[in-house]
Design a protein around this motif. Structure first.
Motif, PDB file in Angstrom:
ATOM      1  N   GLN A  12       0.826  -1.221   0.000  1.00 56.78           N
ATOM      2  CA  GLN A  12       0.000   0.000   0.000  1.00 56.78           C
ATOM      3  C   GLN A  12       0.858   1.269   0.000  1.00 56.78           C
ATOM      4  OE1 GLN A  12      -2.764   0.017   3.270  1.00 56.78           O
ATOM      5  NE2 GLN A  12      -1.321  -0.903   4.704  1.00 56.78           N
ATOM      6  N   MET A  13       1.998   1.270   0.699  1.00 57.11           N
ATOM      7  CA  MET A  13       2.823   2.476   0.725  1.00 57.11           C
ATOM      8  C   MET A  13       3.616   2.618  -0.574  1.00 57.11           C
ATOM      9  SD  MET A  13       1.921   3.913   3.395  1.00 57.11           S
ATOM     10  CE  MET A  13       3.025   5.299   3.376  1.00 57.11           C
ATOM     11  N   GLY A  14       4.259   1.532  -1.003  1.00 56.90           N
ATOM     12  CA  GLY A  14       5.070   1.577  -2.230  1.00 56.90           C
ATOM     13  C   GLY A  14       4.245   2.032  -3.422  1.00 56.90           C
ATOM     14  N   ASN A  15       3.027   1.513  -3.542  1.00 55.86           N
ATOM     15  CA  ASN A  15       2.242   1.921  -4.721  1.00 55.86           C
ATOM     16  C   ASN A  15       1.792   3.383  -4.603  1.00 55.86           C
ATOM     17  OD1 ASN A  15      -0.702   2.149  -4.157  1.00 55.86           O
ATOM     18  ND2 ASN A  15      -0.582  -0.035  -3.641  1.00 55.86           N
ATOM     19  N   GLY A  16       1.546   3.829  -3.369  1.00 54.75           N
ATOM     20  CA  GLY A  16       1.180   5.240  -3.176  1.00 54.75           C
ATOM     21  C   GLY A  16       2.332   6.182  -3.503  1.00 54.75           C
ATOM     22  N   ILE A  17       3.540   5.808  -3.100  1.00 56.26           N
ATOM     23  CA  ILE A  17       4.719   6.647  -3.388  1.00 56.26           C
ATOM     24  C   ILE A  17       4.968   6.671  -4.902  1.00 56.26           C
ATOM     25  CG2 ILE A  17       7.203   6.953  -2.967  1.00 56.26           C
ATOM     26  CD1 ILE A  17       6.728   5.402  -0.247  1.00 56.26           C
ATOM     27  N   ALA A  18       4.792   5.501  -5.546  1.00 57.81           N
ATOM     28  CA  ALA A  18       4.974   5.427  -7.004  1.00 57.81           C
ATOM     29  C   ALA A  18       3.945   6.321  -7.708  1.00 57.81           C
ATOM     30  CB  ALA A  18       4.830   3.976  -7.471  1.00 57.81           C
ATOM     31  N   HIS A  19       2.722   6.257  -7.242  1.00 56.03           N
ATOM     32  CA  HIS A  19       1.615   7.058  -7.804  1.00 56.03           C
ATOM     33  C   HIS A  19       1.959   8.556  -7.758  1.00 56.03           C
ATOM     34  CE1 HIS A  19      -2.986   7.933  -7.599  1.00 56.03           C
ATOM     35  NE2 HIS A  19      -2.372   9.088  -7.652  1.00 56.03           N
ATOM     36  N   VAL A  20       2.306   9.045  -6.560  1.00 55.29           N
ATOM     37  CA  VAL A  20       2.559  10.478  -6.390  1.00 55.29           C
ATOM     38  C   VAL A  20       3.854  10.883  -7.109  1.00 55.29           C
ATOM     39  CG1 VAL A  20       3.034  12.278  -4.679  1.00 55.29           C
ATOM     40  CG2 VAL A  20       1.259  10.573  -4.242  1.00 55.29           C
ATOM     41  N   LYS A  40      -0.588  -6.169  -8.955  1.00 57.02           N
ATOM     42  CA  LYS A  40      -1.688  -5.579  -8.179  1.00 57.02           C
ATOM     43  C   LYS A  40      -1.448  -4.074  -7.974  1.00 57.02           C
ATOM     44  CE  LYS A  40      -4.146  -6.147  -3.889  1.00 57.02           C
ATOM     45  NZ  LYS A  40      -3.722  -6.314  -2.500  1.00 57.02           N
ATOM     46  N   ALA A  41      -0.183  -3.712  -7.729  1.00 58.08           N
ATOM     47  CA  ALA A  41       0.145  -2.299  -7.490  1.00 58.08           C
ATOM     48  C   ALA A  41      -0.214  -1.451  -8.713  1.00 58.08           C
ATOM     49  CB  ALA A  41       1.631  -2.149  -7.160  1.00 58.08           C
ATOM     50  N   ILE A  45      -2.821   1.619  -8.736  1.00 52.97           N
ATOM     51  CA  ILE A  45      -2.421   2.969  -9.157  1.00 52.97           C
ATOM     52  C   ILE A  45      -3.342   3.442 -10.290  1.00 52.97           C
ATOM     53  CG2 ILE A  45      -0.571   4.316 -10.258  1.00 52.97           C
ATOM     54  CD1 ILE A  45       1.448   2.423  -8.783  1.00 52.97           C
ATOM     55  N   ASP A  46      -3.591   2.542 -11.236  1.00 54.51           N
ATOM     56  CA  ASP A  46      -4.445   2.846 -12.372  1.00 54.51           C
ATOM     57  C   ASP A  46      -5.841   3.270 -11.880  1.00 54.51           C
ATOM     58  OD1 ASP A  46      -5.252   3.065 -14.938  1.00 54.51           O
ATOM     59  OD2 ASP A  46      -5.328   0.922 -15.384  1.00 54.51           O
ATOM     60  N   ARG A  47      -6.381   2.475 -10.962  1.00 51.36           N
ATOM     61  CA  ARG A  47      -7.729   2.736 -10.437  1.00 51.36           C
ATOM     62  C   ARG A  47      -7.770   4.060  -9.655  1.00 51.36           C
ATOM     63  NH1 ARG A  47      -8.634  -2.115  -7.571  1.00 51.36           N
ATOM     64  NH2 ARG A  47      -8.154  -1.040  -5.640  1.00 51.36           N
ATOM     65  N   ASN A  48      -6.742   4.292  -8.821  1.00 51.90           N
ATOM     66  CA  ASN A  48      -6.717   5.517  -8.007  1.00 51.90           C
ATOM     67  C   ASN A  48      -6.533   6.763  -8.867  1.00 51.90           C
ATOM     68  OD1 ASN A  48      -7.139   4.037  -5.704  1.00 51.90           O
ATOM     69  ND2 ASN A  48      -5.011   4.029  -5.054  1.00 51.90           N
ATOM     70  N   LEU A  67       1.502   6.997 -15.802  1.00 48.62           N
ATOM     71  CA  LEU A  67       1.530   5.523 -15.829  1.00 48.62           C
ATOM     72  C   LEU A  67       2.689   5.028 -16.692  1.00 48.62           C
ATOM     73  CD1 LEU A  67      -2.269   4.632 -16.028  1.00 48.62           C
ATOM     74  CD2 LEU A  67      -0.696   4.086 -14.150  1.00 48.62           C
ATOM     75  N   GLY A  68       2.954   5.763 -17.770  1.00 50.85           N
ATOM     76  CA  GLY A  68       4.062   5.403 -18.668  1.00 50.85           C
ATOM     77  C   GLY A  68       5.434   5.578 -18.034  1.00 50.85           C
TER      78      GLY A  68
END
Ligand code: NAD
Length: 290
Positions: A12-20, A40-41, A45-48, A67-68
Motif C-alpha cells: 500500500q505504501m510503495g504503490n502510493g509513493i509510485a503514484h505520487v 496488483k500495485a 495505481i491505475d484505479r486511483n 503511468l508510462g
C-alpha cells in the motif's frame, strides 16, 4: 537533481509513493519480491488515478504520461540509474537489512537511500549500507496521494546535503515536511500508535465494543476515523511492529503491545489488506468482529 526514483516494496505504501512520484514527473522503478504484488500495485495505481481524473484533480494526458513513467521488476539491476531509492518493504528490521544488502551493490556511488519505515532506527539501517551520509528516513503517510505530510528523519550520519535534497524532493511531490530526530517511531507514530494500542486495551478489557470505541473517538474527539478503523487501515502487523519497537527501544512498560493486538496478528487478521481485522470487510459495510 533527482529525476529517477526507485521504490522497494509495492504494497500500500510503495504503490502510493509510485503514484505520487510519477504524477510529479519523476521516472519510477518499482520492485517487489512478489510479482503478483507488482501487478496488483499497477492495477491499484491505475484505479486511483482514474478516480482523480473523474474528480478533475488530474487530467487524462497527465494520467497516461504518469503511468508510462512507472517501470516494475524483481531484479535489483532495475535501480542502476536511480538518484534515490525509497525502501518501503514490510516493517521488519531483518527484511529491511536484507533488502538494503541486495540494493547497495546495484546503486550508483552518488545515489541516496531513504527508508519509509514507521519506527525502525534510521541510524541502524544506515549502518547496514556503505553510505550512512546519504541515508535518510522519508516517512510518507497512508494513503500517500491524500496525506500531505512527509516526516523526514535524519540518522546520526545523515549529511545536510542529503537532508536538503530529500526535503526538496518531498516538496516537489506536493508534501509538507516535518523534521524528526531519530528515536523510536519518530514523531507521528510515537504519539499515534500508543493511542491506537490504548484503544485496543479498551476493547480487550471490555470497556467498550468496537463500535462504541470508534464512535466515541470520532464524535467525542473529532477524529476523522476511529482508532480501531485506523488500525485496520494501517495494518495490524505494522501497528504491532511499531509498538514492539517503542517497547524495546524505550524500555518502558507503557508501550506494551496489547495481547489482543498480538492475537489478531497471530490469526492473520491484519485489517483491510487481508479482509478482516477489528472489522470484517467481506460485505459493503464493514462489520465489527467484536
Ligand atoms: P504492505 O504489507 O502493504 O507491503 C509490503 C510489501 O513489501 C509487500 O508487497 C511485500 O511483498 C514486499 N516485500 C516484503 N519483503 C520484501 C523483500 N525482501 N523484497 C522486496 N519486497 C518485499 O506494507 P505497507 O503498509 O506498504 O508498509 C511498507 C512500509 O511502509 C513499512 O515499513 C511500514 O512501516 C511503512 N509505513 C506504513 C504505513 C501504513 O499506514 N501502512 C504508513 C507509513 C509507513
Amino acid at each position: 537533481m533527482i529525476k529517477t526514483i526507485g521504490i522497494i516494496g509495492a504494497g500500500q505504501m510503495g504503490n502510493g509513493i509510485a503514484h505520487v512520484g510519477a504524477l510529479s514527473g519523476f521516472d519510477i522503478k518499482l520492485l517487489d519480491i512478489d510479482p503478483d504484488a507488482l501487478q496488483k500495485a499497477i492495477q491499484v495505481i491505475d484505479r486511483n488515478m482514474d478516480r482523480q481524473v473523474k474528480r478533475s484533480i488530474v487530467s487524462e494526458p497527465d494520467r497516461s504520461a504518469a503511468l508510462g513513467r512507472i517501470e516494475t521488476g524483481t531484479d535489483y539491476a532495475l535501480f542502476g540509474d536511480c538518484d534515490i531509492v525509497i525502501e518501503a518493504a514490510t516493517e521488519d528490521e531483518a527484511v529491511k537489512v536484507k533488502v538494503l544488502e541486495s540494493l547497495v551493490p546495484n546503486l550508483r556511488d552518488d545515489a541516496m537511500v531513504a527508508s519509509n519505515t514507521s519506527s525502525i532506527s534510521i541510524t541502524r539501517l544506515a549502518a547496514s549500507t556503505d553510505r550512512p551520509e546519504r541515508f535518510i528516513g522519508m516517512h510518507f503517510m497512508n494513503p500517500v496521494p491524500m496525506m500531505n505530510l512527509v516526516e523526514i528523519i535524519r540518522g546520526l550520519g545523515t549529511s545536510e546535503e542529503t537532508y536538503q535534497e530529500v526535503k526538496t524532493l518531498a516538496e516537489k511531490m506536493g508534501k509538507t515536511v516535518a523534521m524528526a530526530e531519530d528515536f523510536p517511531a519518530f514523531i507521528v507514530n510515537r504519539i499515534l500508535l500508543p493511542m491506537i494500542n490504548e484503544a485496543i486495551y479498551t476493547l480487550y478489557e471490555g470497556v467498550g465494543n468496537v463500535d462504541a470505541i470508534d464512535t466515541g473517538m470520532k464524535l467525542g474527539a473529532n477524529h476523522p476515523m476511529g482508532p480501531l478503523e485506523l488500525a485496520d487501515f494501517i495494518g495490524l502487523d505494522t501497528c504491532l511492529a511499531v509498538m514492539q519497537v517503542l517497547y524495546d527501544g524505550l524500555a518502558d512498560t507503557k508501550y506494551r503491545p496489547c495481547p489482543l493486538l498480538v492475537k489478531y496478528v497471530e490469526a492473520g487478521w491484519l485489517g483491510r489488506k487481508t479482509g478482516r481485522g477489528f472489522y470484517d470487510y467481506g460485505s459493503d459495510k464493514p462489520v465489527p468482529t467484536r
